[in-house]
Design a protein around this motif. Sequence first.
Motif: not given
Length: 394
Positions: A43, A47, A116, A257, A261, A300
């Motif tokens: 992450l 990000n 997220f 997001f 990732t 997700h």
Amino acid sequence: MGNHQTLQNTLYFNQISEISQDIWNDLDCNNKLYFHPKYLAALEKNNSHLDFFYVVLKNEHNKAIAFASVQMIDFFIDSLQNENQSILTNIACIGRKLRILPREKPLKILNCGNTFVSGEHGIFIKSDQNKRKVLRKLAKAILKYSQQQYQDPDIFIIKDFLEESLPISNELISLGYYAFNVEPNMKLNVNSHWNSFDDYLNALKTKFRVKAKRALELSKGLKTIEITSKNIDDQLVSMTNLYQKVASKAYFNLGDFNLKTYKDLKEQFKEDYILKSYWLQNKMVGFLSGSIHENILDAHFVGIDYRYNKQFAIYQRMLYDYIDIAIKQKLDTINFARTASEIKSSVGAIPEHMTIYIRHKKTITNKFLKLFLLRIQPTEFHQKFPFKMGSNSV
């Protein structure tokens, strides 16, 4: 900026890589995906629009007993005409009209939790601790550090607590936080007697089984591709475009997001991180993502090309694919997350209520915030009950 100790038995870190293996050994939380250092590192690496920091509390024997993951977010307010305004956009707009939030600058939000993913993924406290007391210490430590490093965020958020945690998390109210409910996590308990997707279909009432079979028929023209760390680079641009279409409709969205990732998550967690894309001829029209941990499948982000969604039942097909995966892998639960509650309830999911705690940096402004939060209610939806009597008793 390296790690440093500013309070007795409290350590702050600006990168996951600074946290020693001894601390992770003390915490013993590697079996929890969202507190796994490799997950948090993925992450953090991808990000960079967020500032991350981490808090570790130690006991009198110098052993780590608690951990908090925190992100600093610059929240930019979209056009006021946006029909899908989020809670935060509404708070910011009203705050600016009342002149209690800055007009020109973005809203500075401190979020303790996973930006997220919905769920209790921001604070880990060892089970042998007094959790109310430790939570209070963590909240104070986060406040102190943010004042030193970030000149006071406008809004502090600590999220998302399940109903059974409220006797502990309500300790935050004594620190000036207000509790409010956001849209629930939609959760499906997977019947242990289901050995195939057909068993799931047979457990449905006729009306819902007909609906499922129609969606599966409509989506027959879709080709699916398993996304791997090897082929993801070719798909990322299309995935990102589809993700943006869905994210723009989200009711509670703290920040975008970076889908890069996924590459790291896939490399680290292999088959336990699920990625699948949906194609019409040579055009990607959807993708789904999810993780498997502790016998749970967490759905997700998804991406959808809404122009084709109805005709090919893309989203419904994704929901059924999640169910199929969970049955094949003999999992106990699917967390479908927030949003689209009604359609998720039509496949068998039930709401699991979540509470967020929020406060403003200034005491007087905080009172205004409370009045506003009292008016916020999760979006109402009509709960469906698709299973035959007793057919989904786990």
